[in-house]
Design a protein around this motif. Structure first.
Motif, mmCIF file in Angstrom:
data_model
loop_
_atom_site.group_PDB
_atom_site.id
_atom_site.type_symbol
_atom_site.label_atom_id
_atom_site.label_comp_id
_atom_site.label_asym_id
_atom_site.label_seq_id
_atom_site.Cartn_x
_atom_site.Cartn_y
_atom_site.Cartn_z
ATOM 1 N N PRO A 38 0.626 -2.780 12.045
ATOM 2 C CA PRO A 38 -0.730 -2.221 11.911
ATOM 3 C C PRO A 38 -0.727 -0.793 11.360
ATOM 4 O O PRO A 38 -1.542 -0.451 10.500
ATOM 5 C CB PRO A 38 -1.284 -2.279 13.329
ATOM 6 N N LYS A 39 0.190 0.042 11.835
ATOM 7 C CA LYS A 39 0.258 1.416 11.341
ATOM 8 C C LYS A 39 0.644 1.435 9.869
ATOM 9 O O LYS A 39 0.084 2.202 9.080
ATOM 10 C CB LYS A 39 1.249 2.241 12.146
ATOM 11 N N LYS A 40 1.583 0.585 9.484
ATOM 12 C CA LYS A 40 2.007 0.546 8.084
ATOM 13 C C LYS A 40 0.865 0.075 7.182
ATOM 14 O O LYS A 40 0.668 0.607 6.096
ATOM 15 C CB LYS A 40 3.231 -0.338 7.919
ATOM 16 N N ILE A 41 0.112 -0.916 7.650
ATOM 17 C CA ILE A 41 -1.041 -1.390 6.875
ATOM 18 C C ILE A 41 -2.072 -0.273 6.740
ATOM 19 O O ILE A 41 -2.605 -0.030 5.654
ATOM 20 C CB ILE A 41 -1.657 -2.649 7.518
ATOM 21 N N PHE A 42 -2.347 0.425 7.832
ATOM 22 C CA PHE A 42 -3.290 1.548 7.798
ATOM 23 C C PHE A 42 -2.812 2.613 6.814
ATOM 24 O O PHE A 42 -3.611 3.156 6.040
ATOM 25 C CB PHE A 42 -3.458 2.145 9.198
ATOM 26 N N ASP A 43 -1.517 2.918 6.826
ATOM 27 C CA ASP A 43 -0.964 3.922 5.909
ATOM 28 C C ASP A 43 -1.151 3.514 4.450
ATOM 29 O O ASP A 43 -1.487 4.346 3.602
ATOM 30 C CB ASP A 43 0.517 4.172 6.202
ATOM 31 N N VAL A 44 -0.953 2.240 4.150
ATOM 32 C CA VAL A 44 -1.137 1.751 2.778
ATOM 33 C C VAL A 44 -2.609 1.844 2.379
ATOM 34 O O VAL A 44 -2.938 2.293 1.278
ATOM 35 C CB VAL A 44 -0.621 0.296 2.632
ATOM 36 N N ILE A 45 -3.497 1.448 3.273
ATOM 37 C CA ILE A 45 -4.934 1.519 2.985
ATOM 38 C C ILE A 45 -5.360 2.968 2.766
ATOM 39 O O ILE A 45 -6.129 3.272 1.849
ATOM 40 C CB ILE A 45 -5.755 0.856 4.108
ATOM 41 N N THR A 46 -4.861 3.867 3.586
ATOM 42 C CA THR A 46 -5.193 5.286 3.446
ATOM 43 C C THR A 46 -4.716 5.832 2.104
ATOM 44 O O THR A 46 -5.467 6.515 1.398
ATOM 45 C CB THR A 46 -4.580 6.094 4.600
ATOM 46 N N ALA A 47 -3.479 5.538 1.738
ATOM 47 C CA ALA A 47 -2.932 6.026 0.465
ATOM 48 C C ALA A 47 -3.702 5.456 -0.720
ATOM 49 O O ALA A 47 -4.016 6.177 -1.677
ATOM 50 C CB ALA A 47 -1.452 5.677 0.357
ATOM 51 N N THR A 48 -4.046 4.176 -0.646
ATOM 52 C CA THR A 48 -4.798 3.538 -1.728
ATOM 53 C C THR A 48 -6.195 4.144 -1.836
ATOM 54 O O THR A 48 -6.662 4.446 -2.944
ATOM 55 C CB THR A 48 -4.891 2.024 -1.492
ATOM 56 N N SER A 49 -6.843 4.340 -0.706
ATOM 57 C CA SER A 49 -8.181 4.958 -0.704
ATOM 58 C C SER A 49 -8.133 6.348 -1.302
ATOM 59 O O SER A 49 -9.012 6.733 -2.089
ATOM 60 C CB SER A 49 -8.742 5.025 0.714
ATOM 61 N N LYS A 50 -7.120 7.111 -0.943
ATOM 62 C CA LYS A 50 -6.976 8.467 -1.476
ATOM 63 C C LYS A 50 -6.833 8.425 -2.997
ATOM 64 O O LYS A 50 -7.472 9.218 -3.711
ATOM 65 C CB LYS A 50 -5.766 9.156 -0.858
ATOM 66 N N ASN A 51 -6.032 7.495 -3.491
ATOM 67 C CA ASN A 51 -5.856 7.374 -4.949
ATOM 68 C C ASN A 51 -7.169 7.050 -5.646
ATOM 69 O O ASN A 51 -7.504 7.652 -6.674
ATOM 70 C CB ASN A 51 -4.813 6.317 -5.276
ATOM 71 N N TYR A 52 -7.940 6.107 -5.098
ATOM 72 C CA TYR A 52 -9.211 5.733 -5.718
ATOM 73 C C TYR A 52 -10.228 6.860 -5.639
ATOM 74 O O TYR A 52 -10.945 7.142 -6.600
ATOM 75 C CB TYR A 52 -9.779 4.453 -5.089
ATOM 76 N N LEU A 53 -10.303 7.521 -4.486
ATOM 77 C CA LEU A 53 -11.251 8.631 -4.352
ATOM 78 C C LEU A 53 -10.908 9.782 -5.283
ATOM 79 O O LEU A 53 -11.791 10.382 -5.903
ATOM 80 C CB LEU A 53 -11.297 9.124 -2.906
ATOM 81 N N THR A 54 -9.625 10.088 -5.379
ATOM 82 C CA THR A 54 -9.190 11.156 -6.284
ATOM 83 C C THR A 54 -9.570 10.814 -7.721
ATOM 84 O O THR A 54 -10.079 11.669 -8.459
ATOM 85 C CB THR A 54 -7.665 11.368 -6.171
ATOM 86 N N HIS A 55 -9.349 9.573 -8.101
ATOM 87 C CA HIS A 55 -9.714 9.135 -9.452
ATOM 88 C C HIS A 55 -11.221 9.268 -9.670
ATOM 89 O O HIS A 55 -11.664 9.809 -10.680
ATOM 90 C CB HIS A 55 -9.273 7.685 -9.676
ATOM 91 N N MET A 56 -11.999 8.789 -8.717
ATOM 92 C CA MET A 56 -13.452 8.823 -8.856
ATOM 93 C C MET A 56 -13.974 10.248 -8.958
ATOM 94 O O MET A 56 -14.812 10.563 -9.809
ATOM 95 C CB MET A 56 -14.118 8.122 -7.672
ATOM 96 N N ILE A 57 -13.472 11.122 -8.096
ATOM 97 C CA ILE A 57 -13.926 12.517 -8.132
ATOM 98 C C ILE A 57 -13.486 13.186 -9.437
ATOM 99 O O ILE A 57 -14.234 13.974 -10.018
ATOM 100 C CB ILE A 57 -13.427 13.271 -6.884
ATOM 101 N N GLY A 58 -12.302 12.835 -9.926
ATOM 102 C CA GLY A 58 -11.852 13.345 -11.221
ATOM 103 C C GLY A 58 -12.762 12.896 -12.350
ATOM 104 O O GLY A 58 -13.065 13.675 -13.260
#
Length: 105
Positions: A38-58
């Motif tokens: 569960p923690k590893k899945i959460f970590d992957v989701i967090t990293a992926t979300s960060k990448n998408y948000l960074t792209h969108m804000i850029g």
């Protein structure tokens, strides 16, 4: 509890999918690796979300370089109702789909 071979095989597939560091958990049992999943899945989701948000804000900044993004970090504007926010989210779905298509290219 008796675990069938099918259950064990299914659990192994899940663990192998999320265990990104090959060999890192080889000394751990399947149950221990499942408990960590569960923690590893959460970590992957967090990293992926960060990448998408960074792209969108850029993308936003590329069109509006003068736009102050700092208030966005605070969350929804205090004077925005839940209903209005849901309307904004619904309105954004089409644009979100286009952004995701562009990311995939």
């Amino acid at each position: 509890m008796i675990v069938s071979e099918r259950q064990q095989a299914a659990a192994q597939v899940i663990v192998d999918m999320i265990d990104s560091e090959e060999g890192s958990s080889s000394s751990k049992s399947l149950v221990e690796r499942l408990e960590e999943s569960p923690k590893k899945i959460f970590d992957v989701i967090t990293a992926t979300s960060k990448n998408y948000l960074t792209h969108m804000i850029g993308v936003v900044k590329s069109y509006l370089p003068q736009f102050n993004l700092a208030p966005i970090a605070k969350g929804i504007a205090p004077d925005c109702s839940d209903e209005k926010f849901q309307d904004y989210c619904k309105e954004s779905e089409v644009i979100t789909e286009e952004i995701l298509k562009n990311l995939a290219e």
